[in-house]
Design an enzyme around this catalytic site. Structure first.
Site, mmCIF file in Angstrom:
data_model
loop_
_atom_site.group_PDB
_atom_site.id
_atom_site.type_symbol
_atom_site.label_atom_id
_atom_site.label_comp_id
_atom_site.label_asym_id
_atom_site.label_seq_id
_atom_site.Cartn_x
_atom_site.Cartn_y
_atom_site.Cartn_z
ATOM 1 N N LYS A 56 0.726 -1.274 0.319
ATOM 2 C CA LYS A 56 0.027 0.098 0.226
ATOM 3 C C LYS A 56 0.402 1.233 0.074
ATOM 4 O O LYS A 56 1.960 1.241 0.309
ATOM 5 C CB LYS A 56 -0.682 0.195 1.300
ATOM 6 C CG LYS A 56 -2.100 -1.299 1.072
ATOM 7 C CD LYS A 56 -2.843 -0.980 2.690
ATOM 8 C CE LYS A 56 -3.708 -2.408 2.411
ATOM 9 N NZ LYS A 56 -4.663 -1.935 3.510
ATOM 10 N N TYR A 86 -12.321 -3.592 -3.176
ATOM 11 C CA TYR A 86 -13.010 -3.681 -1.932
ATOM 12 C C TYR A 86 -14.506 -3.217 -1.920
ATOM 13 O O TYR A 86 -15.126 -2.508 -1.102
ATOM 14 C CB TYR A 86 -12.092 -1.883 -1.024
ATOM 15 C CG TYR A 86 -10.994 -1.822 -0.629
ATOM 16 C CD1 TYR A 86 -10.208 -3.164 0.082
ATOM 17 C CD2 TYR A 86 -10.320 -1.786 -0.690
ATOM 18 C CE1 TYR A 86 -9.419 -3.872 0.544
ATOM 19 C CE2 TYR A 86 -8.313 -1.760 -0.230
ATOM 20 C CZ TYR A 86 -8.115 -2.462 0.837
ATOM 21 O OH TYR A 86 -7.126 -2.941 1.082
ATOM 22 N N ASN A 97 -2.014 -0.703 7.485
ATOM 23 C CA ASN A 97 -1.310 -2.249 7.760
ATOM 24 C C ASN A 97 -0.018 -2.270 6.808
ATOM 25 O O ASN A 97 -0.545 -3.820 6.198
ATOM 26 C CB ASN A 97 -1.731 -2.620 7.953
ATOM 27 C CG ASN A 97 -3.484 -2.952 7.175
ATOM 28 O OD1 ASN A 97 -3.412 -2.632 6.045
ATOM 29 N ND2 ASN A 97 -4.460 -3.560 7.220
ATOM 30 N N HIS A 126 -1.310 -5.775 1.467
ATOM 31 C CA HIS A 126 -2.817 -6.016 0.763
ATOM 32 C C HIS A 126 -3.034 -7.269 0.360
ATOM 33 O O HIS A 126 -1.474 -8.380 -0.185
ATOM 34 C CB HIS A 126 -3.931 -5.981 -0.318
ATOM 35 C CG HIS A 126 -5.252 -6.542 -0.749
ATOM 36 N ND1 HIS A 126 -6.335 -6.364 0.430
ATOM 37 C CD2 HIS A 126 -5.298 -6.811 -1.575
ATOM 38 C CE1 HIS A 126 -6.491 -7.615 -0.647
ATOM 39 N NE2 HIS A 126 -5.910 -7.973 -1.461
ATOM 40 N N GLU A 142 -8.997 -10.341 -8.362
ATOM 41 C CA GLU A 142 -8.126 -9.645 -7.641
ATOM 42 C C GLU A 142 -7.305 -9.363 -8.725
ATOM 43 O O GLU A 142 -7.108 -8.358 -9.477
ATOM 44 C CB GLU A 142 -7.734 -9.385 -6.220
ATOM 45 C CG GLU A 142 -8.595 -9.013 -5.218
ATOM 46 C CD GLU A 142 -8.323 -9.667 -4.091
ATOM 47 O OE1 GLU A 142 -6.911 -9.781 -3.751
ATOM 48 O OE2 GLU A 142 -9.149 -8.815 -2.830
HETATM 49 N N1 UDP Z 1 -9.340 -1.192 7.365
HETATM 50 C C1 UDP Z 1 -9.260 0.230 7.798
HETATM 51 N N2 UDP Z 1 -10.908 0.266 9.757
HETATM 52 C C2 UDP Z 1 -10.934 -0.193 9.909
HETATM 53 C C3 UDP Z 1 -11.165 -1.733 8.643
HETATM 54 C C4 UDP Z 1 -10.911 -1.716 7.187
HETATM 55 O O1 UDP Z 1 -8.602 1.142 7.587
HETATM 56 O O2 UDP Z 1 -12.325 -0.129 10.643
HETATM 57 C C5 UDP Z 1 -8.772 -1.109 6.186
HETATM 58 C C6 UDP Z 1 -7.525 -2.144 6.928
HETATM 59 O O3 UDP Z 1 -6.320 -0.868 5.996
HETATM 60 C C7 UDP Z 1 -7.858 -3.276 5.605
HETATM 61 C C8 UDP Z 1 -8.654 -3.382 4.630
HETATM 62 O O4 UDP Z 1 -9.726 -2.103 5.240
HETATM 63 O O5 UDP Z 1 -6.684 -4.057 5.465
HETATM 64 C C9 UDP Z 1 -10.040 -3.614 3.707
HETATM 65 O O6 UDP Z 1 -10.025 -4.409 5.216
HETATM 66 P P1 UDP Z 1 -10.529 -6.507 5.059
HETATM 67 O O7 UDP Z 1 -11.384 -6.827 7.077
HETATM 68 O O8 UDP Z 1 -10.809 -6.599 4.004
HETATM 69 O O9 UDP Z 1 -9.374 -6.741 6.049
HETATM 70 P P2 UDP Z 1 -7.864 -7.540 4.673
HETATM 71 O O10 UDP Z 1 -8.734 -8.105 3.628
HETATM 72 O O11 UDP Z 1 -6.585 -5.919 4.387
HETATM 73 O O12 UDP Z 1 -7.038 -7.680 6.271
#
Ligand code: UDP
Length: 153
Positions: A13, A53, A116, A119, A130
C-alpha cells in the site's frame, strides 16, 4: 491448475511504498520460495478501489481508506506457488497490525489499522478476481523457475 500454480494478489500500500519497505516485503515472498509472475506500480483511482474493496463500499471507514489508497503509488504483485493464498495471508499478518505476530510484515512494520502496509487476497476466488482487476492477461509472465526443484520435492 496444479497446486504449485495457485496464485495470489499481494499489494504494498502507499504507506509501505513511501516508507521504503518494498524490497523487504518482496524478499519475504522470494525467500519463502514463491515465484513472482507480475509486478507494477499503480496510481489507483476510485473505480479500481471500489471494485477491489466492493465488500466495504458504504462502510464508515471506506472514504478515508480510499483517499489513503489514492495518496501514492501502490506496488501490485502476483505470486505463484503451493498454498500461496493462505501462506501469503500468514506472511502479511492480521489485518490489525497490533494483533499481528512479530515476524509478520504487519507485526514488524505496522501499528494502525489504516496504515497496515500491505494487502493480500483472502481466498483463491478473491485472488483470481483481484488479479484480473489489477492486471491485464499479458502482464502475467509465464516462466519456469530454476529453483523449483530445490523448493518442491
Ligand atoms: N480498514 C480500515 N478501518 C477499518 C477496517 C479496515 O482502515 O475499520 C482497512 C484496513 O487497512 C484493511 C482494509 O481496510 O486492510 C480492508 O479490510 P479487510 O477487512 O478486507 O482486511 P484485509 O483483507 O486487508 O486484511
Amino acid at each position: 491448475m496444479s497446486s504449485q500454480t495457485e496464485r495470489t494478489f499481494i499489494a504494498v500500500k502507499p504507506d509501505g511504498v513511501q516508507r521504503g519497505l518494498v524490497s523487504q516485503i518482496l524478499s519475504r515472498f522470494e525467500k519463502r520460495g514463491y515465484k513472482l509472475v507480475a509486478i507494477k506500480l499503480v496510481k489507483a483511482d476510485d473505480k479500481l478501489l471500489e471494485q477491489h474493496y466492493a465488500e466495504h463500499v458504504g462502510k464508515p471507514f471506506f472514504p478515508k481508506m480510499v483517499s489513503f489508497m489514492k495518496s501514492g503509488p501502490i506496488l501490485a504483485t502476483v505470486w505463484e506457488g503451493k498454498d500461496v493464498v493462505k501462506q501469503g495471508r500468514t506472511i502479511l499478518g492480521a489485518t490489525n497490525p497490533l494483533a499481528s505476530a512479530p515476524g509478520t510484515i504487519r507485526g514488524d512494520f505496522g501499528i494502525d489499522l489504516g496504515r497496515n502496509v500491505c494487502h493480500g487476497s483472502d481466498s483463491v476466488d478473491s485472488a483470481e478476481r483481484e488479479i484480473n482487476l489489477w492486471f491485464k492477461k499479458e502482464e502475467l509472465v509465464d516462466w519456469e523457475s530454476n529453483q523449483a526443484k530445490w523448493i518442491y520435492e
